[in-house]
Scaffold this motif. Structure first.
Motif, PDB file in Angstrom:
ATOM      1  N   SER A 110      -5.338   6.338  -2.346  1.00 43.54           N
ATOM      2  CA  SER A 110      -5.491   4.914  -2.656  1.00 43.54           C
ATOM      3  C   SER A 110      -4.377   4.515  -3.621  1.00 43.54           C
ATOM      4  CB  SER A 110      -6.862   4.643  -3.278  1.00 43.54           C
ATOM      5  OG  SER A 110      -7.904   4.970  -2.384  1.00 43.54           O
ATOM      6  N   LYS A 147      -1.502   2.427  -5.824  1.00 43.31           N
ATOM      7  CA  LYS A 147      -1.534   1.224  -6.637  1.00 43.31           C
ATOM      8  C   LYS A 147      -0.879   0.075  -5.876  1.00 43.31           C
ATOM      9  CE  LYS A 147      -1.540   3.609 -11.091  1.00 43.31           C
ATOM     10  NZ  LYS A 147      -0.861   3.777 -12.392  1.00 43.31           N
ATOM     11  N   ALA A 148      -1.037  -1.122  -6.387  1.00 42.73           N
ATOM     12  CA  ALA A 148      -0.416  -2.282  -5.755  1.00 42.73           C
ATOM     13  C   ALA A 148       1.101  -2.152  -5.833  1.00 42.73           C
ATOM     14  CB  ALA A 148      -0.884  -3.561  -6.429  1.00 42.73           C
ATOM     15  N   LYS A 171      -2.123  -7.025  -4.554  1.00 38.95           N
ATOM     16  CA  LYS A 171      -3.127  -6.909  -5.610  1.00 38.95           C
ATOM     17  C   LYS A 171      -4.504  -7.282  -5.056  1.00 38.95           C
ATOM     18  CE  LYS A 171      -0.077  -8.092  -9.507  1.00 38.95           C
ATOM     19  NZ  LYS A 171       0.093  -8.997 -10.666  1.00 38.95           N
ATOM     20  N   ASN A 214      -2.685  -4.408 -10.852  1.00 38.59           N
ATOM     21  CA  ASN A 214      -3.340  -4.151  -9.576  1.00 38.59           C
ATOM     22  C   ASN A 214      -4.367  -5.215  -9.171  1.00 38.59           C
ATOM     23  OD1 ASN A 214      -2.213  -1.475  -8.866  1.00 38.59           O
ATOM     24  ND2 ASN A 214      -3.204  -0.827 -10.753  1.00 38.59           N
ATOM     25  N   TYR A 215      -4.657  -6.155 -10.102  1.00 40.34           N
ATOM     26  CA  TYR A 215      -5.646  -7.189  -9.790  1.00 40.34           C
ATOM     27  C   TYR A 215      -5.091  -8.569 -10.070  1.00 40.34           C
ATOM     28  CZ  TYR A 215      -9.348  -3.658  -9.481  1.00 40.34           C
ATOM     29  OH  TYR A 215     -10.128  -2.595  -9.116  1.00 40.34           O
ATOM     30  N   HIS A 270       5.319   1.441  -1.690  1.00 43.40           N
ATOM     31  CA  HIS A 270       5.353   2.891  -1.870  1.00 43.40           C
ATOM     32  C   HIS A 270       5.934   3.557  -0.631  1.00 43.40           C
ATOM     33  CE1 HIS A 270       2.831   2.510  -5.459  1.00 43.40           C
ATOM     34  NE2 HIS A 270       2.150   1.601  -4.771  1.00 43.40           N
ATOM     35  N   THR A 284      -4.493  -3.679   0.607  1.00 48.30           N
ATOM     36  CA  THR A 284      -4.841  -4.195  -0.717  1.00 48.30           C
ATOM     37  C   THR A 284      -5.182  -3.027  -1.637  1.00 48.30           C
ATOM     38  OG1 THR A 284      -5.747  -6.206   0.292  1.00 48.30           O
ATOM     39  CG2 THR A 284      -6.381  -5.751  -1.976  1.00 48.30           C
ATOM     40  N   TYR A 285      -4.874  -3.195  -2.916  1.00 47.94           N
ATOM     41  CA  TYR A 285      -5.192  -2.153  -3.890  1.00 47.94           C
ATOM     42  C   TYR A 285      -6.673  -1.774  -3.807  1.00 47.94           C
ATOM     43  CZ  TYR A 285      -6.309   0.050  -8.330  1.00 47.94           C
ATOM     44  OH  TYR A 285      -6.779   0.916  -9.281  1.00 47.94           O
ATOM     45  N   LEU A 320       1.126  -2.724  -0.741  1.00 46.49           N
ATOM     46  CA  LEU A 320      -0.249  -3.076  -1.054  1.00 46.49           C
ATOM     47  C   LEU A 320      -0.270  -4.294  -1.973  1.00 46.49           C
ATOM     48  CD1 LEU A 320      -0.202   0.230  -0.696  1.00 46.49           C
ATOM     49  CD2 LEU A 320      -2.579  -0.023  -1.415  1.00 46.49           C
TER      50      LEU A 320
END
Length: 265
Positions: free
Chosen positions: A162, A164-165, A195, A258-259, A168, A113-114, A193
């Motif tokens: 860390s 981002k959502a 959100k 990201n959220y 990657h 998770t982000y 990842l």
């Protein structure tokens, strides 16, 4: 009377060697003329790569070189006739470093998770280091997260990140500023990842409304969450009944990439 041609000993390109691997080359086939048998000796002041030796009878160069580099030396050819003048010829051998095996691992690597910290560990073998001009580059989606980083011992490099959502791809490269040491490139690690869901730390306070008004008429104030954003009624067209009622409020983060949104009653 038989005329013996003079000794000839032209130079040649000798095979490239690899450090810590068996080597085999020869200058014997370059010898000609004169009277056999021939004798091959290193010229005064010359030295071959450490670990290699010259066979005086055949001109074979064998052994296991240990140190990468370009080595120049001269070998003198002489024959059985005392009347022939020995011939000295320059040769060179290039010894390369061993091909590197580079691996990259990420932990944790599932259920991400982000905002979650991920540890990337890069490892190379055989172990080379600063003395050989090596340094690490760690890439995320083709862009360097870090470059020119020294190993942390035992051929490893560890870093935390860390992302981002989203999805990657990570990779590692270990390369040297010295041309005799080959680079190594790792496997790729793909991480996804999700959100993050904000935490509502303080629910907002609504202003009072009268019967018949919809929630649009009620102002929400003083709410707070774990990230920036705004609070709004989930169903603003609802007209509550008289008395106290529980209504849903939606928090919309500023960083929607990201959220997720979050609701509270």
């Amino acid at each position: 009377q038989v005329v013996v041609p003079p000794l000839t000993f032209p130079t040649s390109i000798l095979p490239t060697g690899v450090a810590n691997q068996a080597y085999s080359g020869s200058v014997g086939t370059q010898a000609g003329g004169g009277t056999a048998p021939y004798t091959f000796t290193l010229a005064s002041g010359s030295s071959m790569p450490t670990g290699l030796s010259l066979n005086a009878s055949t001109g074979a160069i064998t052994g296991t070189p240990t140190i990468p580099g370009a080595y120049n030396f001269s070998i003198t050819l002489s024959d059985a006739s005392s009347s022939d003048t020995p011939v000295t010829t320059a040769f060179s051998i290039t010894v390369m470093g061993q091909t590197l095996s580079v691996t990259l691992a990420a932990l944790p690597n599932t259920g991400l998770t982000y905002g979650q910290q991920i540890t990337l560990t890069a490892t190379e073998s055989p172990v080379e280091g600063i003395a050989q001009g090596y340094s690490w580059t760690i890439n995320e989606d083709g862009l360097a997260l870090v470059s020119g980083a020294a190993s942390m011992g035992s051929g490893t490099y560890v870093m935390n990140t860390s992302p981002k959502a989203g999805q990657h791809t990570f990779s590692a490269a270990y390369s040297s500023t010295q041309s005799f040491y080959p680079p190594g490139t790792s496997n790729t690690v793909t991480l996804t990842l999700a959100k993050a869901t904000p935490t509502i730390t303080t629910p907002p306070t609504p202003s009072a409304i009268v019967f018949g008004q919809t929630l649009t008429s009620s102002t929400l104030t003083n709410g707070s969450a774990s990230t920036g954003g705004t609070f709004a009624w989930t169903t603003p067209t609802t007209a509550p009944a008289t008395g106290t009622s529980s209504q849903s409020v939606t928090f919309t983060p500023t960083d929607t990439a990201n959220y997720n949104t979050a609701t509270v009653q």
